[in-house]
Design a protein around this motif. Structure first.
Motif, PDB file in Angstrom:
ATOM      1  N   HIS A   1       0.846  -1.204   0.000  1.00 19.13           N
ATOM      2  CA  HIS A   1       0.000   0.000   0.000  1.00 19.13           C
ATOM      3  C   HIS A   1       0.877   1.248   0.000  1.00 19.13           C
ATOM      4  N   ASP A   2       1.839   1.291   0.929  1.00 19.88           N
ATOM      5  CA  ASP A   2       2.708   2.469   1.046  1.00 19.88           C
ATOM      6  C   ASP A   2       3.545   2.672  -0.221  1.00 19.88           C
ATOM      7  N   ALA A   3       4.061   1.589  -0.756  1.00 20.66           N
ATOM      8  CA  ALA A   3       4.898   1.697  -1.956  1.00 20.66           C
ATOM      9  C   ALA A   3       4.077   2.180  -3.152  1.00 20.66           C
ATOM     10  N   TYR A   4       2.879   1.661  -3.305  1.00 18.98           N
ATOM     11  CA  TYR A   4       2.043   2.043  -4.453  1.00 18.98           C
ATOM     12  C   TYR A   4       1.663   3.517  -4.390  1.00 18.98           C
ATOM     13  N   LEU A   5       1.355   4.009  -3.196  1.00 18.18           N
ATOM     14  CA  LEU A   5       0.944   5.409  -3.068  1.00 18.18           C
ATOM     15  C   LEU A   5       2.077   6.379  -3.425  1.00 18.18           C
ATOM     16  N   LYS A   6       3.301   5.928  -3.304  1.00 16.16           N
ATOM     17  CA  LYS A   6       4.430   6.782  -3.668  1.00 16.16           C
ATOM     18  C   LYS A   6       4.604   6.884  -5.181  1.00 16.16           C
ATOM     19  N   SER A   7       3.925   5.992  -5.927  1.00 19.99           N
ATOM     20  CA  SER A   7       4.159   5.933  -7.370  1.00 19.99           C
ATOM     21  C   SER A   7       3.013   6.493  -8.202  1.00 19.99           C
ATOM     22  N   ILE A   8       1.883   6.831  -7.589  1.00 23.05           N
ATOM     23  CA  ILE A   8       0.693   7.160  -8.370  1.00 23.05           C
ATOM     24  C   ILE A   8       0.594   8.649  -8.687  1.00 23.05           C
ATOM     25  N   PRO A   9      -0.119   8.999  -9.764  1.00 27.64           N
ATOM     26  CA  PRO A   9      -0.344  10.412 -10.094  1.00 27.64           C
ATOM     27  C   PRO A   9      -1.444  11.006  -9.209  1.00 27.64           C
ATOM     28  N   TYR A  10      -1.634  12.302  -9.339  1.00 27.42           N
ATOM     29  CA  TYR A  10      -2.701  13.003  -8.617  1.00 27.42           C
ATOM     30  C   TYR A  10      -4.047  12.376  -8.970  1.00 27.42           C
ATOM     31  N   SER A  11      -4.785  11.980  -7.946  1.00 29.17           N
ATOM     32  CA  SER A  11      -6.027  11.245  -8.144  1.00 29.17           C
ATOM     33  C   SER A  11      -6.800  11.209  -6.825  1.00 29.17           C
ATOM     34  N   ASP A  12      -8.016  10.645  -6.877  1.00 31.08           N
ATOM     35  CA  ASP A  12      -8.802  10.485  -5.656  1.00 31.08           C
ATOM     36  C   ASP A  12      -8.008   9.752  -4.578  1.00 31.08           C
ATOM     37  N   LEU A  13      -7.361   8.653  -4.949  1.00 32.31           N
ATOM     38  CA  LEU A  13      -6.646   7.843  -3.966  1.00 32.31           C
ATOM     39  C   LEU A  13      -5.537   8.637  -3.299  1.00 32.31           C
ATOM     40  N   LEU A  14      -4.784   9.408  -4.077  1.00 37.32           N
ATOM     41  CA  LEU A  14      -3.708  10.215  -3.505  1.00 37.32           C
ATOM     42  C   LEU A  14      -4.274  11.304  -2.591  1.00 37.32           C
ATOM     43  N   VAL A  15      -5.400  11.888  -2.965  1.00 39.69           N
ATOM     44  CA  VAL A  15      -6.042  12.915  -2.136  1.00 39.69           C
ATOM     45  C   VAL A  15      -6.471  12.334  -0.792  1.00 39.69           C
TER      46      VAL A  15
END
Length: 561
Positions: free
Chosen positions: A365-379
Motif C-alpha cells: 500500500h505504502d509503496a504504491y501510493l508513492k508511485s501514483i499520479p494526482y487522483s482520488d486515492l492520492l487525495v
C-alpha cells in the motif's frame, strides 16, 4: 410562577405534556399550518430545544444526526400532506441504523381525506414498512376523557419504543380548526413518566457457546458500524490474547487495536483459492451494523464458517447465509461473559499468520501510493494523514466511504456514516445535526454528487462555527467508472456517471463559508492550511475523472506484488 403560551387544543397539550415527561427534548420543526398547535406549544416551552428547518428531507436527516450522537429520541414535527413524505429517506436510514426518531405528523381529520381537500394524503400507514410502531390518534371537538386515556397510551408507547428499541416511530395527529388559538398556563415541574421495555443490562454465556468458543482454533471476529466506546480496551486485549482470534474492523467500527486488521480489502483483495481456504474461519462472530466491504461479504458467502453468531440486542441479518445464533445482548456484555479471566487460550497460528500477511499488504500500500499520479486515492491519502488527532468525522456514501476504508485512521477520530441504506442523500444534513451534539472538531468529507444533492442542508441556522466540509469533486459519480460496465457507451456519462461542471463556490458564498479550491498542484498545502484554519470552511478538491478509476483498480493488484 412563570407562564407559557400553549395551544388551546387538548390533544396538542397532551402531546407536549407526555413528550416532556418522557424527556423528548430535541424537537425539529418544519413550517406549516396544520402543525401550528404543536409548533406553538413546543417553541413556547423552555424545556424543549427547538430547531426550525424548512426542507423536511433535510430536517429529518438533521434530527437523525442529533439522535445518532445522543442515542435519545428526537422529534420531527411537520404539517399535513406531502411534507410528511419527505421524511422517508431519513426514516429508512434510522430504521436500518437503529437510530431513535419520533415523527409527529399533523393531519386533517379523517372526514377530510380523499374528498379533494388541499394538503391531504393518506397519512396512516405511510411508513409501515420502516417503523417500529405507528400511533394514529383520535380527535374530536369535545375531546372526551375516553379519548384522553386512549391517546395517552398510544403516545407513551410510541416514545418508549423509539427509545428502548432504538428506531423510528410515527404518531399521526389529526387537528380540527381553529389551529392558532392559545391559552396561558403555568410552567409545570417535570416528573418523569415510567418507561416500559427497559433494556436488560446483564448477560451470561451458556455452556454450549462457551465450549464451542474455547475449543475452536480459527475464530474470525468481524465488526461493522459501531459507535465509539461500545467495547472497551480491556476486553479487546483479552479477546486478542487468543492466537486463534482474528479481528477485522472497518472505518465505521470505531475500534482500534495493534492486533486488529482495519483495512480488510488490503488483505483479501488478491488471495488465491488456497489462501482463501486457509483464511476460512470455523467460527464467525459478528456485531455492529452493516459491513462496507464487498470483498469480505463475497468471501464469507463462498467460504462459509460452520458457526456464525451475531450479537445484537434487537436483530440479526443472515448476511453471509450461515447464521446459526442470534445472541440478544450488547457486544461488551457478551465479550465480558465469554472472556472470563480464567478462559482457556487456544493453540493456533491463525492470528499471527494473517497479521503477517496483512503487514505485507500495508508495505505494498505504502509503496504504491508513492508511485501514483494526482487522483482520488492520492487525495484521500493526504487527507487521512493530515486529519486532526481528535475529530468528529462524518463521511458521505459511495466512493467517499470506500476510499476511506483503505486507510488506518487515528484512534481519536470518531467516524460516522449513514450505512443503514447507504444512500448519498442527507449526508450533510446528518453531519450538521450530529456536530451540534459532539464536542470534537466537526469534519465532513463528501463527494460532489452527495454534496450538491443535499445542498439545502446549509440552509440552516445551527451550523457550528468550526464546521469544515471537504468536497471531493470528480465531475460526477466517479464510482460508476470503477464498477463493471461499458464506460464508452453513449448513455454512460449522462445517465450513470452523470457528469457535470458544477463548483461549490457560489453555495459557500451564499451560506457564509470560507471557500478554497485546488485541482492538484498545491493540494497538499491547501489541505494543511484548511485543517489549521478557523471558522466555517469548504475545501473543494477537484480530481481527474478519467484517471481515478485506473489508479484504484491497479491498487489491489500492485499491493500484493
Amino acid at each position: 410562577m412563570s407562564k407559557k403560551i400553549i395551544s388551546s387544543i387538548p390533544l396538542a397539550q397532551q402531546i407536549i405534556t407526555i413528550s416532556k415527561h418522557k424527556n423528548l427534548k430535541h424537537i425539529v420543526i418544519s413550517p406549516g399550518s396544520r402543525n401550528a398547535p404543536l409548533t406553538i406549544s413546543f417553541s413556547n416551552d423552555p424545556y424543549f430545544k427547538c430547531y426550525s428547518i424548512v426542507d423536511e428531507r433535510c430536517a429529518a436527516f438533521f434530527a437523525l444526526g442529533i439522535a445518532q450522537q445522543t442515542n435519545e429520541p428526537v422529534a420531527l414535527v411537520c404539517t399535513s400532506g406531502s411534507a410528511l413524505l419527505n421524511y422517508y429517506p431519513a426514516i429508512a436510514e434510522a430504521f436500518y441504523s437503529d437510530i431513535p426518531l419520533v415523527i409527529l405528523s399533523a393531519d386533517r381529520p379523517k372526514e377530510h381525506i380523499d374528498i379533494g381537500d388541499g394538503q391531504t394524503i393518506r397519512q396512516e400507514g405511510v411508513f409501515k414498512n420502516h417503523i417500529l410502531c405507528e400511533a394514529n390518534l383520535t380527535n374530536d371537538i369535545g375531546y372526551s376523557d375516553n379519548l384522553l386515556h386512549t391517546n395517552f397510551s398510544k403516545i407513551a408507547k410510541a416514545i418508549d419504543i423509539a427509545k428502548n428499541e432504538q428506531g423510528p416511530t410515527h404518531i399521526n395527529i389529526p387537528f380540527y380548526e381553529p389551529l392558532y388559538n392559545t391559552i396561558e398556563v403555568a410552567v409545570e415541574d417535570v416528573v418523569a413518566l415510567k418507561s416500559t421495555n427497559d433494556v436488560n443490562e446483564t448477560y451470561t454465556c451458556n455452556e454450549e457457546i462457551q465450549f464451542e468458543w474455547n475449543t475452536t482454533s480459527k475464530k474470525l471476529v468481524l465488526v461493522g458500524v459501531l459507535p465509539p466506546n461500545r467495547i472497551n480496551d480491556v476486553v479487546l486485549d483479552r479477546l486478542l490474547k487468543d492466537p486463534g482470534v482474528l479481528l477485522f474492523t472497518e472505518t465505521t467500527s470505531n475500534l482500534h487495536h495493534a492486533k486488529a486488521i482495519p483495512s480488510i480489502d488490503q488483505l483479501i483483495a488478491k488471495l488465491t483459492a488456497k489462501e482463501f481456504k486457509q483464511l476460512q474461519p470455523e467460527l464467525l462472530l459478528t456485531f455492529g451494523g452493516f459491513v462496507v466491504s464487498k470483498k469480505i461479504k463475497a468471501f464469507l458467502r463462498e467460504y462459509t464458517p460452520k458457526t456464525h453468531w451475531h450479537v445484537n440486542t434487537k436483530k440479526a441479518y443472515d448476511t453471509y447465509g450461515c447464521l446459526t445464533s442470534h445472541i440478544k445482548t450488547t457486544p461488551q456484555l457478551f465479550l465480558d461473559s465469554l472472556l472470563g479471566n480464567d478462559h482457556p487460550i487456544s493453540v493456533s497460528n491463525y492470528q499471527n499468520f494473517w497479521l503477517t500477511q496483512y503487514q505485507q499488504g500495508v508495505k505494498g500500500h505504502d509503496a504504491y501510493l508513492k508511485s501514483i499520479p494526482y487522483s482520488d486515492l492520492l487525495v484521500f491519502d493526504q487527507l487521512i494523514k493530515k486529519l486532526p488527532k481528535q475529530a468528529h468525522l462524518q463521511l458521505s456514501n459511495s466512493s467517499t466511504i470506500r476510499y476511506t476504508q483503505l486507510f488506518k485512521l487515528p484512534k481519536g477520530v470518531e467516524v460516522f456514516c449513514n450505512r443503514g441504506t447507504s444512500g448519498i442523500d442527507g449526508s450533510t444534513s446528518t453531519a450538521i445535526g450530529a456536530a451540534i451534539m459532539n464536542n470534537k472538531s466537526p469534519i465532513l468529507i463528501t463527494g460532489d454528487l452527495s454534496f450538491f444533492y443535499d445542498s439545502n442542508a446549509l440552509w440552516n441556522n445551527y451550523i457550528p462555527a468550526d464546521f469544515k466540509i471537504i468536497v471531493i469533486n470528480n465531475d460526477g459519480g466517479g464510482i460508476f467508472r470503477i464498477l463493471p460496465g461499458d464506460k464508452e457507451a453513449s448513455y454512460f456519462s449522462t445517465f450513470l456517471e452523470t457528469t457535470h461542471q458544477l463548483k461549490a463556490d457560489k453555495l459557500a458564498a451564499m451560506y457564509g463559508f470560507t471557500y478554497s479550491f485546488t485541482n492538484g498542484e498545491d493540494f497538499a498545502v491547501k489541505i494543511d492550511t484548511f485543517f489549521k484554519g478557523n471558522g466555517r470552511q469548504i475545501l473543494e478538491i477537484h480530481t481527474p475523472r478519467l484517471i481515478n478509476d485506473t489508479v484504484l483498480l491497479k491498487y489491489f493488484s500492485k499491493i500484493r506484488e
